[in-house]
Scaffold this active site. Structure first.
Site, PDB file in Angstrom:
ATOM      1  N   THR A 147       0.831  -1.216   0.000  1.00 13.61           N
ATOM      2  CA  THR A 147       0.000   0.000   0.000  1.00 13.61           C
ATOM      3  C   THR A 147       0.863   1.262   0.000  1.00 13.61           C
ATOM      4  N   GLY A 186       3.213  -3.188   8.307  1.00 18.58           N
ATOM      5  CA  GLY A 186       3.515  -3.466   9.703  1.00 18.58           C
ATOM      6  C   GLY A 186       4.990  -3.799   9.874  1.00 18.58           C
ATOM      7  N   GLU A 429      -6.056  -5.783   4.105  1.00 14.63           N
ATOM      8  CA  GLU A 429      -6.127  -6.963   3.223  1.00 14.63           C
ATOM      9  C   GLU A 429      -7.324  -6.869   2.277  1.00 14.63           C
TER      10      GLU A 429
HETATM   11  C1  LIG Z   1      -4.809 -21.060   4.700  1.00 15.15           C
HETATM   12  C2  LIG Z   1      -4.938 -20.117   5.829  1.00 15.15           C
HETATM   13  C3  LIG Z   1      -3.646 -19.511   6.313  1.00 15.15           C
HETATM   14  C4  LIG Z   1      -3.899 -18.483   7.347  1.00 15.15           C
HETATM   15  C5  LIG Z   1      -2.812 -17.495   7.465  1.00 15.15           C
HETATM   16  C6  LIG Z   1      -3.294 -16.256   8.096  1.00 15.15           C
HETATM   17  C7  LIG Z   1      -2.185 -15.362   8.402  1.00 15.15           C
HETATM   18  C8  LIG Z   1      -2.688 -14.073   8.937  1.00 15.15           C
HETATM   19  C9  LIG Z   1      -1.573 -13.269   9.367  1.00 15.15           C
HETATM   20  C10 LIG Z   1      -1.577 -11.847   8.852  1.00 15.15           C
HETATM   21  C11 LIG Z   1      -2.706 -11.123   9.350  1.00 15.15           C
HETATM   22  C12 LIG Z   1      -2.949  -9.863   9.151  1.00 15.15           C
HETATM   23  C13 LIG Z   1      -2.142  -8.998   8.334  1.00 15.15           C
HETATM   24  C14 LIG Z   1      -2.671  -7.632   8.502  1.00 15.15           C
HETATM   25  C15 LIG Z   1      -1.854  -6.648   7.811  1.00 15.15           C
HETATM   26  C16 LIG Z   1      -2.456  -6.158   6.584  1.00 15.15           C
HETATM   27  C17 LIG Z   1      -1.814  -6.262   5.429  1.00 15.15           C
HETATM   28  C18 LIG Z   1      -2.345  -5.640   4.191  1.00 15.15           C
HETATM   29  O1  LIG Z   1      -3.332  -4.967   4.188  1.00 15.15           O
HETATM   30  S1  LIG Z   1      -1.448  -5.932   2.770  1.00 15.15           S
HETATM   31  C19 LIG Z   1      -2.254  -5.029   1.502  1.00 15.15           C
HETATM   32  C20 LIG Z   1      -3.544  -5.640   1.108  1.00 15.15           C
HETATM   33  N1  LIG Z   1      -4.089  -4.970  -0.035  1.00 15.15           N
HETATM   34  C21 LIG Z   1      -5.168  -5.347  -0.637  1.00 15.15           C
HETATM   35  O2  LIG Z   1      -5.820  -6.286  -0.237  1.00 15.15           O
HETATM   36  C22 LIG Z   1      -5.502  -4.614  -1.909  1.00 15.15           C
HETATM   37  C23 LIG Z   1      -6.885  -4.893  -2.397  1.00 15.15           C
HETATM   38  N2  LIG Z   1      -6.907  -4.809  -3.844  1.00 15.15           N
HETATM   39  C24 LIG Z   1      -6.764  -5.877  -4.659  1.00 15.15           C
HETATM   40  O3  LIG Z   1      -6.563  -6.994  -4.206  1.00 15.15           O
HETATM   41  C25 LIG Z   1      -6.864  -5.628  -6.138  1.00 15.15           C
HETATM   42  O4  LIG Z   1      -6.506  -4.361  -6.482  1.00 15.15           O
HETATM   43  C26 LIG Z   1      -8.280  -5.916  -6.647  1.00 15.15           C
HETATM   44  C27 LIG Z   1      -8.494  -7.427  -6.526  1.00 15.15           C
HETATM   45  C28 LIG Z   1      -9.348  -5.180  -5.856  1.00 15.15           C
HETATM   46  C29 LIG Z   1      -8.406  -5.486  -8.113  1.00 15.15           C
HETATM   47  O5  LIG Z   1      -7.291  -5.948  -8.801  1.00 15.15           O
HETATM   48  P1  LIG Z   1      -7.127  -5.686 -10.365  1.00 15.15           P
HETATM   49  O6  LIG Z   1      -7.472  -4.275 -10.656  1.00 15.15           O
HETATM   50  O7  LIG Z   1      -5.813  -6.171 -10.787  1.00 15.15           O
HETATM   51  O8  LIG Z   1      -8.182  -6.655 -10.912  1.00 15.15           O
HETATM   52  P2  LIG Z   1      -9.552  -6.422 -11.630  1.00 15.15           P
HETATM   53  O9  LIG Z   1     -10.537  -5.823 -10.691  1.00 15.15           O
HETATM   54  O10 LIG Z   1      -9.331  -5.726 -12.922  1.00 15.15           O
HETATM   55  O11 LIG Z   1      -9.899  -7.919 -11.890  1.00 15.15           O
HETATM   56  C30 LIG Z   1      -9.267  -8.643 -12.921  1.00 15.15           C
HETATM   57  C31 LIG Z   1      -9.547 -10.104 -12.756  1.00 15.15           C
HETATM   58  O12 LIG Z   1      -8.641 -10.634 -11.798  1.00 15.15           O
HETATM   59  C32 LIG Z   1      -9.351 -11.361 -10.830  1.00 15.15           C
HETATM   60  N3  LIG Z   1      -8.605 -11.316  -9.579  1.00 15.15           N
HETATM   61  C33 LIG Z   1      -8.339 -10.228  -8.843  1.00 15.15           C
HETATM   62  N4  LIG Z   1      -7.626 -10.600  -7.757  1.00 15.15           N
HETATM   63  C34 LIG Z   1      -7.475 -11.922  -7.832  1.00 15.15           C
HETATM   64  C35 LIG Z   1      -6.830 -12.884  -6.990  1.00 15.15           C
HETATM   65  N5  LIG Z   1      -6.236 -12.531  -5.841  1.00 15.15           N
HETATM   66  N6  LIG Z   1      -6.839 -14.156  -7.357  1.00 15.15           N
HETATM   67  C36 LIG Z   1      -7.462 -14.538  -8.501  1.00 15.15           C
HETATM   68  N7  LIG Z   1      -8.082 -13.674  -9.342  1.00 15.15           N
HETATM   69  C37 LIG Z   1      -8.088 -12.388  -8.996  1.00 15.15           C
HETATM   70  C38 LIG Z   1     -10.681 -10.680 -10.760  1.00 15.15           C
HETATM   71  O13 LIG Z   1     -11.631 -11.522 -10.179  1.00 15.15           O
HETATM   72  C39 LIG Z   1     -10.930 -10.385 -12.198  1.00 15.15           C
HETATM   73  O14 LIG Z   1     -11.407 -11.544 -12.812  1.00 15.15           O
HETATM   74  P3  LIG Z   1     -12.425 -11.407 -14.008  1.00 15.15           P
HETATM   75  O15 LIG Z   1     -12.574 -12.827 -14.466  1.00 15.15           O
HETATM   76  O16 LIG Z   1     -11.808 -10.505 -15.021  1.00 15.15           O
HETATM   77  O17 LIG Z   1     -13.677 -10.853 -13.435  1.00 15.15           O
HETATM   78  C1  LIG Z   2      -4.337  -1.667  10.498  1.00 13.31           C
HETATM   79  C2  LIG Z   2      -3.876  -1.715   9.073  1.00 13.31           C
HETATM   80  C3  LIG Z   2      -2.759  -2.460   8.737  1.00 13.31           C
HETATM   81  C4  LIG Z   2      -2.301  -2.478   7.417  1.00 13.31           C
HETATM   82  N1  LIG Z   2      -1.170  -3.171   7.113  1.00 13.31           N
HETATM   83  C5  LIG Z   2      -0.695  -3.144   5.832  1.00 13.31           C
HETATM   84  C6  LIG Z   2       0.518  -3.824   5.497  1.00 13.31           C
HETATM   85  O1  LIG Z   2       1.144  -4.442   6.337  1.00 13.31           O
HETATM   86  N2  LIG Z   2       0.973  -3.756   4.217  1.00 13.31           N
HETATM   87  C7  LIG Z   2       0.297  -3.070   3.259  1.00 13.31           C
HETATM   88  O2  LIG Z   2       0.753  -3.043   2.131  1.00 13.31           O
HETATM   89  N3  LIG Z   2      -0.866  -2.440   3.554  1.00 13.31           N
HETATM   90  C8  LIG Z   2      -1.369  -2.450   4.803  1.00 13.31           C
HETATM   91  N4  LIG Z   2      -2.542  -1.799   5.117  1.00 13.31           N
HETATM   92  C9  LIG Z   2      -3.228  -1.042   4.062  1.00 13.31           C
HETATM   93  C10 LIG Z   2      -4.534  -1.667   3.640  1.00 13.31           C
HETATM   94  O3  LIG Z   2      -4.308  -2.835   2.902  1.00 13.31           O
HETATM   95  C11 LIG Z   2      -5.326  -0.631   2.833  1.00 13.31           C
HETATM   96  O4  LIG Z   2      -5.639   0.440   3.700  1.00 13.31           O
HETATM   97  C12 LIG Z   2      -6.584  -1.257   2.277  1.00 13.31           C
HETATM   98  O5  LIG Z   2      -6.270  -2.169   1.248  1.00 13.31           O
HETATM   99  C13 LIG Z   2      -7.593  -0.198   1.778  1.00 13.31           C
HETATM  100  O6  LIG Z   2      -7.035   0.646   0.845  1.00 13.31           O
HETATM  101  P1  LIG Z   2      -7.140   2.248   0.965  1.00 13.31           P
HETATM  102  O7  LIG Z   2      -6.636   2.623   2.296  1.00 13.31           O
HETATM  103  O8  LIG Z   2      -6.481   2.746  -0.235  1.00 13.31           O
HETATM  104  O9  LIG Z   2      -8.675   2.600   0.917  1.00 13.31           O
HETATM  105  P2  LIG Z   2      -9.431   3.316  -0.261  1.00 13.31           P
HETATM  106  O10 LIG Z   2      -9.451   2.422  -1.446  1.00 13.31           O
HETATM  107  O11 LIG Z   2      -8.924   4.680  -0.454  1.00 13.31           O
HETATM  108  O12 LIG Z   2     -10.880   3.352   0.359  1.00 13.31           O
HETATM  109  C14 LIG Z   2     -11.586   4.543   0.714  1.00 13.31           C
HETATM  110  C15 LIG Z   2     -13.039   4.411   0.257  1.00 13.31           C
HETATM  111  O13 LIG Z   2     -13.090   4.366  -1.162  1.00 13.31           O
HETATM  112  C16 LIG Z   2     -13.908   3.299  -1.578  1.00 13.31           C
HETATM  113  N5  LIG Z   2     -13.421   2.741  -2.853  1.00 13.31           N
HETATM  114  C17 LIG Z   2     -12.151   2.614  -3.295  1.00 13.31           C
HETATM  115  N6  LIG Z   2     -12.123   2.009  -4.488  1.00 13.31           N
HETATM  116  C18 LIG Z   2     -13.385   1.748  -4.825  1.00 13.31           C
HETATM  117  C19 LIG Z   2     -14.003   1.110  -5.939  1.00 13.31           C
HETATM  118  N7  LIG Z   2     -13.282   0.595  -6.949  1.00 13.31           N
HETATM  119  N8  LIG Z   2     -15.339   1.007  -5.950  1.00 13.31           N
HETATM  120  C20 LIG Z   2     -16.066   1.480  -4.935  1.00 13.31           C
HETATM  121  N9  LIG Z   2     -15.536   2.071  -3.845  1.00 13.31           N
HETATM  122  C21 LIG Z   2     -14.218   2.206  -3.785  1.00 13.31           C
HETATM  123  C22 LIG Z   2     -13.800   2.263  -0.461  1.00 13.31           C
HETATM  124  O14 LIG Z   2     -14.931   1.414  -0.457  1.00 13.31           O
HETATM  125  C23 LIG Z   2     -13.740   3.153   0.776  1.00 13.31           C
HETATM  126  O15 LIG Z   2     -15.051   3.479   1.167  1.00 13.31           O
HETATM  127  C24 LIG Z   2      -3.002  -1.758   6.418  1.00 13.31           C
HETATM  128  C25 LIG Z   2      -4.140  -1.020   6.765  1.00 13.31           C
HETATM  129  C26 LIG Z   2      -4.573  -0.995   8.077  1.00 13.31           C
HETATM  130  C27 LIG Z   2      -5.788  -0.188   8.436  1.00 13.31           C
END
Ligand SMILES: CCCCCCCCCC/C=C\CCC/C=C/C(=O)SCCNC(=O)CCNC(=O)[C@H](O)C(C)(C)COP(=O)(O)OP(=O)(O)OC[C@H]1O[C@@H](n2cnc3c(N)ncnc32)[C@H](O)[C@@H]1OP(=O)(O)O
Ligand SMILES: Cc1cc2nc3c(=O)[nH]c(=O)nc-3n(C[C@H](O)[C@H](O)[C@H](O)COP(=O)(O)OP(=O)(O)OC[C@H]3O[C@@H](n4cnc5c(N)ncnc54)[C@H](O)[C@@H]3O)c2cc1C
Length: 662
Positions: A147, A186, A429
């Protein structure tokens, strides 16, 4: 667990009336008697380490002290894990003892939870051989840096750049704008020396999308940031105070070619880009963690429910009947309505997690044989269950906190911190709405396939059945309710699809039509999740090996979940299923009967989560129920109570009072 000798008499009475064997429930919940034994044995080993005990509650420490104490304990805990592994030749069993030690979130969470799994999941065998032994033995400490300040949800929009330089066979990392700075990872703040950096790959001026790279960012001896690295901590948050979330920017920072994790796509020495079989496999760690979060939701709901149910058994307030003594607040039906759904939901999330874990393991096995057919279903299901369970669990924890009245507002209840940590999962996530819209994409495709009479994946096959069965009368049975939720999902999927079609007929393109239908699409995904949660949890209870006494209570809990959500979403059921007003009245009565039936077993049920006092870390929830004594003991630990007169009296209060006399 503590003995009952000094127990609050209300809790002793509650435990005496429990109709099932609590140990049987514990063993069932955690898998087996052996699993319980091993988990408890490991927890004992951790709790025996004196250095892991806090001298004063963390809330009295400064932000910096809190972090330092977190790191101190995380390193000791890591030694206990290492020693266990050396002695038993295997990892410690699944456990939640970190909660008893770190209390908030470990600065190593991202190392263990995402850095190591990303190397394992995205690295070639050579890369795994190079980094995994070092990472697993903590010679290097890492995080997952994806992120940025400007982008979290839309990861294709990330701005961190990795430009390949074929002359030196290196990637050059740059963060050209403020919004491109990594923000949130983190441990990044002051803990890690390595990270997986997700960056846009450029070769010869051409973009090749986002890929994971390993970067060493701090010197291993001095821990100083390496030249070209700007790194720091992002400051206090709602929770996650000890997670040490940080920011990071690179300025022409070079890493060798071998540092791009190349299990999927590859960059050859000469700069040739070799595409992977599926670019979405780069998102694999996120899918794994989303599955894990469903399990975490079960834990947090269990923790809050244990605290609030035990407290409600001990707390007396007002009278149900004027002629009788003050009632235990647990005897108020409204209190049961607030709390029992948390107990039931913990079981539902646990069963959903186990079901998802199986799906995850199967798909990983298939992927290792280059078979990708079931990846979309896994992604869609992990997205919606993570989104719905985390939001619901956050609300349940907050309801448990409110159910403890004023004392629930005390930090020493551990409910405020638990809420802060649970609710974070709605965002991290993958933000809730964004993930639900991912599932909606899958549902729309499934719907189109259903219209063409194609075979659907198991998790959406009910769409086909609902097409055929929509005229069948409603049945007020658990199976009937599960079908009802499937009909609601079916109805919402169909309505969202038709809304998109309507806008397209009006001349909108697909993307605009999608946006205009997106509130409905999100609701369709929520309904799909609810249908899965109801079906999976009911099936799990029906196929469980529990004794008749335990089975009866588990069925009551599962039925409580079904009827609770029927009544909460009755409008949807009236719209999309064949339920009638009379059915709803019967279910309302059934729900109230279930609350009354579960009431005698409430304390037994939360004892069945087997969460030790050290894990609960709560004045209100301990096993012995000494609530008031603990509240006072904890209050007396306040630094303000370590002196009779605080210096502010002489500095400010007295001068003010004296000025007022003039
Ligand atoms: C077995 C159990 C083990 C347990 C272990 C548990 C451990 C837990 C420990 C850790 C715990 C906590 C950690 C907390 C700290 C937090 C960390 C973070 O937050 S890290 C950052 C996380 N960030 C995100 O999650 C970002 C969210 N955004 C996305 O994932 C993408 O941008 C997305 C999916 C919203 C959009 O991606 P993109 O724009 O590339 O795709 P499209 O929307 O255009 O879709 C295209 C096409 O791809 C398919 N798709 C998307 N993602 C996936 C995927 N992951 N796998 C497979 N396919 C995927 C999507 O469905 C579309 O398909 P289509 O057929 O075209 O419709
Ligand atoms: C406690 C915590 C720990 C984290 N740890 C990590 C880490 O270790 N590593 C890491 O990489 N990241 C980490 N993150 C980041 C986290 O993964 C992002 O904050 C999360 O994926 C959401 O993205 P954003 O903050 O950009 O929210 P945004 O996408 O800016 O969301 C803001 C608003 O916009 C809306 N929005 C955005 N896009 C769309 C769309 N396409 N359609 C409709 N609505 C939309 C959302 O629904 C929401 O209401 C952490 C976050 C937190 C809070």
């Amino acid at each position: 667990m503590s003995t009952e000798t000094k127990c609050n008499p209300d809790l002793v009475r509650e435990r005496a009336k429990c109709t099932f064997d609590v140990n049987e429930l514990i063993n069932l919940f955690y898998g087996s008697e052996k699993a319980t034994k091993e988990r408890r044995h490991f927890e004992d080993a951790v709790l025996a380490v004196k250095e892991l005990k806090d001298a004063i509650p963390e809330e009295y420490l400064s932000h910096k002290e809190r972090y330092e104490n977190g790191v101190r304990k995380a390193t000791i805990l890591r030694d206990v894990y290492r020693d266990y592994k050396a002695k038993h030749n295997r990892d410690p069993p699944p456990n939640q003892i970190t909660k008893a030690v770190i209390k908030d979130i470990s600065p190593f969470l991202l190392h263990n939870g995402m850095f190591v799994p990303t190397i394992a999941g995205q690295g070639t065998p050579e890369q795994q051989a190079e980094w995994l032994p070092k990472a697993e033995s903590m010679q290097i400490i890492g995080t997952y840096a994806q992120t940025e300040l400007g982008h979290g949800s839309f990861i294709r929009g990330l701005e961190t750049i990795a430009t390949y330089d074929p002359k030196t066979e290196e990637f050059v990392l740059n963060n050209p704008t403020l919004t491109s700075f990594k923000w949130w990872p983190g441990g990044l703040g002051s803990t890690v020396n390595h990270c997986v950096v997700v960056a846009q790959l450029y070769i010869n001026g051409k973009s090749h999308g986002i890929h994971p790279f390993i970067a060493q960012i701090r010197d291993l001896d001095t821990h100083k940031p390496l030249p070209g690295v700007k790194v720091g901590e992002i400051g206090p948050k709602m929770g996650f105070q000890t997670a040490n979330n940080g920011f990071l920017g690179f300025d022409n920072f070079r890493i060798p070619r071998k540092n791009m994790l190349m299990k999927n796509a590859q960059v050859l020495k000469d700069g040739t880009f070799v595409k992977g079989i599926n670019e979405k496999l780069t998102y694999g760690t996120m899918v794994m963690v989303r599955v894990g979060i469903v399990g975490d939701c079960s834990f947090y709901a269990a923790l809050a429910a244990t605290i609030a149910v035990r407290y409600s058994a001990v707390r007396h307030q007002s009278h149900i009947k004027a002629s009788e003594p003050e009632a235990q607040i647990l005897d108020y039906l409204t209190q049961q309505h607030k709390l029992f759904i948390a107990v039931a939901s913990s079981h539902v999330y646990r069963n959903a997690y186990l079901w998802m874990e199986k799906m995850y393991t199967n798909v990983m096995k298939e992927l290792s044989q280059d078979k990708q057919d079931n990846l979309p279903e896994l992604h869609a299901t992990a997205c919606c269950l993570k989104a719905v369970c985390s939001r619901d669990a956050g609300s349940l924890v907050e309801e448990c906190r409110l159910a403890c009245g004023g004392h629930g507002y005390m930090a020493s209840s551990n409910l405020p911190l638990t809420y802060g940590v649970t609710i974070a999962a709605v965002t991290y996530e993958g933000e809730r709405t964004v993930l639900l819209l991912q599932t909606a994409r899958y549902l729309m495709k499934a719907w189109m396939a259903a219209l063409k009479g194609k075979v659907l994946s198991p998790s959406v096959s009910y769409l086909l059945n609902s097409l055929k069965e929509s005229k069948k009368p409603w049945q007020n049975t658990p199976e009937g309710i599960v079908k009802g939720f499937q009909h609601v999902s079916f109805g919402k999927v169909k309505a969202a699809y038709e809304t998109i079609q309507k806008y397209m007929k009006q001349g909108k393109d697909y993307e605009d039509a999608w946006n205009l239908a997106s509130v409905q699409l999100v609701k369709a995904s929520e309904a799909h999740s609810r249908a899965i949660l109801c079906e999976v949890s009911w099936e799990a209870v029906c196929s469980s090996s529990a004794s008749p006494n335990l089975s009866r209570v588990l069925q009551q809990l599962a039925q409580l979940y079904l009827t609770y959500w029927t009544l909460e979403t009755s409008g949807d059921l009236l719209l999309y299923s064949n339920i009638t007003k009379d059915d709803l009245i019967i279910l309302r009565d059934k729900y109230e009967e279930l609350l009354v039936a579960i009431r005698p077993n409430a304390v037994g049920l939360v004892d069945g989560f087997d969460l030790r006092d050290e894990i609960l870390n709560s004045t209100l929830g301990s096993y012995d129920g000494r609530v008031y004594e603990r509240l006072m003991e904890e209050a007396l630990k306040s630094p303000l109570n370590q002196e009779t007169v605080n210096s502010s009296f002489h500095k400010y209060l007295k001068p003010m009072m004296e000025k007022a006399k003039l």
